[in-house]
Design a protein around this motif. Structure first.
Motif, short mmCIF file in Angstrom:
data_model
loop_
_atom_site.label_atom_id
_atom_site.label_comp_id
_atom_site.label_asym_id
_atom_site.label_seq_id
_atom_site.Cartn_x
_atom_site.Cartn_y
_atom_site.Cartn_z
N LEU A 57 0.89 -1.16 0.00
CA LEU A 57 0.00 0.00 0.00
C LEU A 57 0.92 1.20 0.00
O LEU A 57 1.79 1.31 0.87
CB LEU A 57 -0.88 0.00 1.24
CG LEU A 57 -1.79 1.23 1.41
CD1 LEU A 57 -2.80 1.30 0.27
CD2 LEU A 57 -2.49 1.17 2.74
N ILE A 58 0.78 2.07 -1.00
CA ILE A 58 1.69 3.20 -1.05
C ILE A 58 1.00 4.48 -0.60
O ILE A 58 -0.20 4.67 -0.79
CB ILE A 58 2.33 3.40 -2.44
CG1 ILE A 58 1.30 3.79 -3.49
CG2 ILE A 58 3.10 2.16 -2.86
CD1 ILE A 58 1.91 4.42 -4.72
N ILE A 79 6.08 6.19 0.28
CA ILE A 79 6.30 5.22 1.34
C ILE A 79 5.43 4.00 1.06
O ILE A 79 4.24 4.13 0.80
CB ILE A 79 5.91 5.81 2.72
CG1 ILE A 79 6.62 7.14 2.98
CG2 ILE A 79 6.16 4.80 3.84
CD1 ILE A 79 8.12 7.07 3.06
N ALA A 80 6.03 2.82 1.12
CA ALA A 80 5.30 1.57 0.95
C ALA A 80 5.05 0.96 2.32
O ALA A 80 5.95 0.88 3.16
CB ALA A 80 6.08 0.59 0.08
N GLY A 85 0.81 -3.63 7.48
CA GLY A 85 1.00 -2.37 8.20
C GLY A 85 2.16 -2.38 9.17
O GLY A 85 2.41 -1.38 9.84
N LYS A 86 2.89 -3.48 9.25
CA LYS A 86 3.99 -3.58 10.21
C LYS A 86 5.27 -2.89 9.72
O LYS A 86 6.08 -2.43 10.53
CB LYS A 86 4.31 -5.04 10.50
CG LYS A 86 3.19 -5.78 11.21
CD LYS A 86 3.54 -7.24 11.37
CE LYS A 86 2.34 -7.99 11.90
NZ LYS A 86 2.52 -9.43 11.82
N THR A 87 5.45 -2.82 8.40
CA THR A 87 6.68 -2.28 7.83
C THR A 87 6.37 -1.09 6.94
O THR A 87 5.46 -1.17 6.11
CB THR A 87 7.40 -3.36 7.00
OG1 THR A 87 7.59 -4.53 7.80
CG2 THR A 87 8.73 -2.88 6.49
#
Length: 120
Positions: A57-58, A79-80, A85-87
């Motif tokens: 998800l960018i 940002i990816a 959602g952890k990284t």
């Protein structure tokens, strides 16, 4: 979010797809600041730091760096978000230059009356 049709032969997202998302985000910020139409005229220092993967998800962030008479430099970062959602990884960034244009597509002055305290 990229789709399967946005994948290149290496299994990563096409750089052109990412570039178009950046241009859209930067154009929104520039058009708001110029209070009208803008055109992209240059992209400086584009760097692909990491590949974007299919399920990333960018998020695209655009901030005005400099305003000239008719042009604006907008810093854009992507940002990816991975792993549910952890990284979060910065995958690319660049400085785009937009020019405010009139109804005939000619350069015009950026609206000097714009309230610079407004959050764009």
């Amino acid at each position: 979010m990229p789709r399967p049709s946005d994948i290149n032969a290496n299994g990563h997202i096409f750089g052109g797809w990412v570039l178009s998302q950046m241009d859209i985000a930067g154009g929104i910020v520039a058009a708001r600041r110029a209070a009208g139409q803008v055109a992209t005229v240059a992209i400086d220092a584009m760097e692909f730091i990491e590949p974007i993967l299919l399920h990333d998800l960018i998020s695209v962030y655009a901030n005005i760096e400099k305003i000239g008479t008719s042009s604006m430099k907008i810093r854009i970062e992507v940002i990816a978000t991975r792993d549910g959602g952890k990284t979060h990884k910065k995958v690319t960034g660049a400085i785009f230059t937009f020019v405010a244009i009139d109804e005939h597509g000619r350069p015009r002055a950026v609206d000097a009356a714009y309230n610079t305290s407004r959050n764009v």
